[in-house]
Design a protein around this motif. Sequence first.
Motif, PDB file in Angstrom:
ATOM      1  N   LEU A  50       0.170  -0.861  -0.139  1.00  0.00           N
ATOM      2  CA  LEU A  50       0.000   0.250   0.021  1.00  0.00           C
ATOM      3  C   LEU A  50       1.044   0.935  -0.024  1.00  0.00           C
ATOM      4  N   SER A  51       0.113   2.537  -0.339  1.00  0.00           N
ATOM      5  CA  SER A  51       0.565   3.796  -0.759  1.00  0.00           C
ATOM      6  C   SER A  51       0.996   4.019   1.017  1.00  0.00           C
ATOM      7  N   GLU A  52       1.055   5.778   1.136  1.00  0.00           N
ATOM      8  CA  GLU A  52       0.657   6.081   2.068  1.00  0.00           C
ATOM      9  C   GLU A  52      -0.582   6.593   2.492  1.00  0.00           C
ATOM     10  N   PRO A  53      -0.993   7.595   0.974  1.00  0.00           N
ATOM     11  CA  PRO A  53      -2.521   7.237   0.509  1.00  0.00           C
ATOM     12  C   PRO A  53      -2.749   6.863   0.756  1.00  0.00           C
ATOM     13  N   ASP A  54      -3.146   5.230   0.327  1.00  0.00           N
ATOM     14  CA  ASP A  54      -4.051   4.079   0.267  1.00  0.00           C
ATOM     15  C   ASP A  54      -3.810   3.725   2.371  1.00  0.00           C
ATOM     16  N   LEU A  55      -3.130   3.421   2.628  1.00  0.00           N
ATOM     17  CA  LEU A  55      -3.156   3.253   3.830  1.00  0.00           C
ATOM     18  C   LEU A  55      -4.338   4.911   4.861  1.00  0.00           C
ATOM     19  N   THR A  56      -3.900   5.960   4.947  1.00  0.00           N
ATOM     20  CA  THR A  56      -4.586   6.961   4.943  1.00  0.00           C
ATOM     21  C   THR A  56      -5.829   6.784   5.175  1.00  0.00           C
ATOM     22  N   ILE A  57      -6.865   6.645   3.584  1.00  0.00           N
ATOM     23  CA  ILE A  57      -7.627   6.558   3.030  1.00  0.00           C
ATOM     24  C   ILE A  57      -8.538   5.527   3.699  1.00  0.00           C
ATOM     25  N   LEU A  58      -8.023   4.304   3.734  1.00  0.00           N
ATOM     26  CA  LEU A  58      -8.850   2.788   4.491  1.00  0.00           C
ATOM     27  C   LEU A  58      -8.454   2.969   6.020  1.00  0.00           C
ATOM     28  N   VAL A  59      -7.167   3.737   6.804  1.00  0.00           N
ATOM     29  CA  VAL A  59      -8.023   3.536   7.847  1.00  0.00           C
ATOM     30  C   VAL A  59      -9.158   4.792   8.355  1.00  0.00           C
ATOM     31  N   ASN A  60      -9.562   5.883   7.635  1.00  0.00           N
ATOM     32  CA  ASN A  60      -9.877   6.512   7.685  1.00  0.00           C
ATOM     33  C   ASN A  60     -11.245   6.003   7.528  1.00  0.00           C
ATOM     34  N   LEU A  61     -11.177   5.320   6.215  1.00  0.00           N
ATOM     35  CA  LEU A  61     -12.858   4.861   6.101  1.00  0.00           C
ATOM     36  C   LEU A  61     -13.427   4.303   7.262  1.00  0.00           C
ATOM     37  N   ASP A  62     -12.194   2.830   7.808  1.00  0.00           N
ATOM     38  CA  ASP A  62     -12.503   2.028   8.799  1.00  0.00           C
ATOM     39  C   ASP A  62     -12.742   2.448  10.189  1.00  0.00           C
ATOM     40  N   ALA A  74     -12.164  13.469   3.050  1.00  0.00           N
ATOM     41  CA  ALA A  74     -10.824  14.904   1.975  1.00  0.00           C
ATOM     42  C   ALA A  74     -10.964  16.440   3.374  1.00  0.00           C
ATOM     43  N   ALA A  75     -11.782  16.517   3.800  1.00  0.00           N
ATOM     44  CA  ALA A  75     -12.167  17.459   5.452  1.00  0.00           C
ATOM     45  C   ALA A  75     -11.311  16.765   6.255  1.00  0.00           C
ATOM     46  N   SER A  76     -11.041  15.236   6.775  1.00  0.00           N
ATOM     47  CA  SER A  76     -10.393  14.916   7.428  1.00  0.00           C
ATOM     48  C   SER A  76      -8.932  14.771   7.435  1.00  0.00           C
ATOM     49  N   LEU A  77      -8.519  14.384   6.345  1.00  0.00           N
ATOM     50  CA  LEU A  77      -7.398  14.461   6.118  1.00  0.00           C
ATOM     51  C   LEU A  77      -6.195  16.221   5.493  1.00  0.00           C
ATOM     52  N   GLY A  78      -7.684  16.473   5.859  1.00  0.00           N
ATOM     53  CA  GLY A  78      -6.697  18.000   5.013  1.00  0.00           C
ATOM     54  C   GLY A  78      -6.473  18.385   3.666  1.00  0.00           C
ATOM     55  N   TRP A  79      -6.654  17.098   2.295  1.00  0.00           N
ATOM     56  CA  TRP A  79      -6.595  17.036   1.039  1.00  0.00           C
ATOM     57  C   TRP A  79      -7.980  18.121   0.650  1.00  0.00           C
ATOM     58  N   ASP A  80      -7.392  18.561  -0.814  1.00  0.00           N
ATOM     59  CA  ASP A  80      -8.174  19.257  -1.244  1.00  0.00           C
ATOM     60  C   ASP A  80      -9.223  17.980  -2.372  1.00  0.00           C
ATOM     61  N   ARG A  81     -10.398  18.867  -2.737  1.00  0.00           N
ATOM     62  CA  ARG A  81     -10.664  17.667  -3.566  1.00  0.00           C
ATOM     63  C   ARG A  81     -11.181  16.932  -5.099  1.00  0.00           C
ATOM     64  N   THR A  82      -9.432  17.559  -5.805  1.00  0.00           N
ATOM     65  CA  THR A  82      -8.676  17.104  -6.977  1.00  0.00           C
ATOM     66  C   THR A  82      -7.477  16.052  -6.029  1.00  0.00           C
ATOM     67  N   ARG A  83      -6.645  16.319  -5.612  1.00  0.00           N
ATOM     68  CA  ARG A  83      -6.255  14.960  -4.522  1.00  0.00           C
ATOM     69  C   ARG A  83      -7.081  13.853  -4.071  1.00  0.00           C
ATOM     70  N   ILE A  84      -8.235  14.237  -3.369  1.00  0.00           N
ATOM     71  CA  ILE A  84      -8.945  12.992  -2.995  1.00  0.00           C
ATOM     72  C   ILE A  84      -9.200  12.141  -4.091  1.00  0.00           C
ATOM     73  N   SER A  85      -9.742  12.720  -5.294  1.00  0.00           N
ATOM     74  CA  SER A  85     -10.950  12.136  -6.073  1.00  0.00           C
ATOM     75  C   SER A  85     -10.039  11.677  -7.102  1.00  0.00           C
ATOM     76  N   HIS A  86      -8.058  12.052  -7.203  1.00  0.00           N
ATOM     77  CA  HIS A  86      -7.719  11.396  -8.421  1.00  0.00           C
ATOM     78  C   HIS A  86      -6.784   9.707  -7.138  1.00  0.00           C
ATOM     79  N   GLN A  87      -6.845   9.952  -5.605  1.00  0.00           N
ATOM     80  CA  GLN A  87      -6.690   8.827  -4.927  1.00  0.00           C
ATOM     81  C   GLN A  87      -7.483   7.659  -5.069  1.00  0.00           C
ATOM     82  N   VAL A  88      -8.807   8.025  -4.676  1.00  0.00           N
ATOM     83  CA  VAL A  88      -9.421   6.866  -5.170  1.00  0.00           C
ATOM     84  C   VAL A  88     -10.300   6.898  -5.956  1.00  0.00           C
ATOM     85  N   THR A  89      -9.957   7.134  -7.194  1.00  0.00           N
ATOM     86  CA  THR A  89      -9.652   6.505  -8.606  1.00  0.00           C
ATOM     87  C   THR A  89      -9.119   5.067  -8.791  1.00  0.00           C
ATOM     88  N   ARG A  90      -7.545   5.510  -7.956  1.00  0.00           N
ATOM     89  CA  ARG A  90      -6.562   5.133  -8.196  1.00  0.00           C
ATOM     90  C   ARG A  90      -6.715   3.959  -7.646  1.00  0.00           C
TER      91      ARG A  90
END
Length: 151
Positions: A50-62, A74-90
């Motif tokens: 896993l990448s660090e962003p993968d892990l961060t999103i997985l842990v927060n969703l869990d 996105a707000a809980s991570l302090g990320w902008d809409r574009t970053r979260i969108s691209h990461q979730v797509t991947r």
Amino acid sequence: MSTAGSGAIDPDELQDDTLPEPVDLWSAFKRAHEIVRARVIADTAEAAGLSEPDLTILVNLDKAGGALRQSELAASLGWDRTRISHQVTRMGKRGLVTRERADGVTVTLTDAGRQAVTAVGPGLDAAVRRHFTDKLSAPEIETLSSVLRRL
């Protein structure tokens, strides 16, 4: 009050009434964050593929029960809409999450995503303890927690 060349604050240099310069404190915070982050990720996420962003999103969703609106994630991570969108797509392409559009966008853990976060959990907890919390006293943890909630 910094150690020559390192940018790190040596607590032994501080007098009771002397505070570090703001930039020195910020530099020490950044350095500590990068060192702890790199060590925790090396011990856990990379070993699990896993990448660090993968892990961060997985842990927060869990922690949220398996699903969150994309804007809340996105707000809980302090990320902008574009970053979260691209990461979730991947992550969606790898089968870790799904994205559903209905009155906003909801990101949900898949079975594979839940298995990944469950598998990495014990190692993540151990790595955070080893590289971070075990190095602090209980009062320091309380103070740090209080400070971080204010930022």
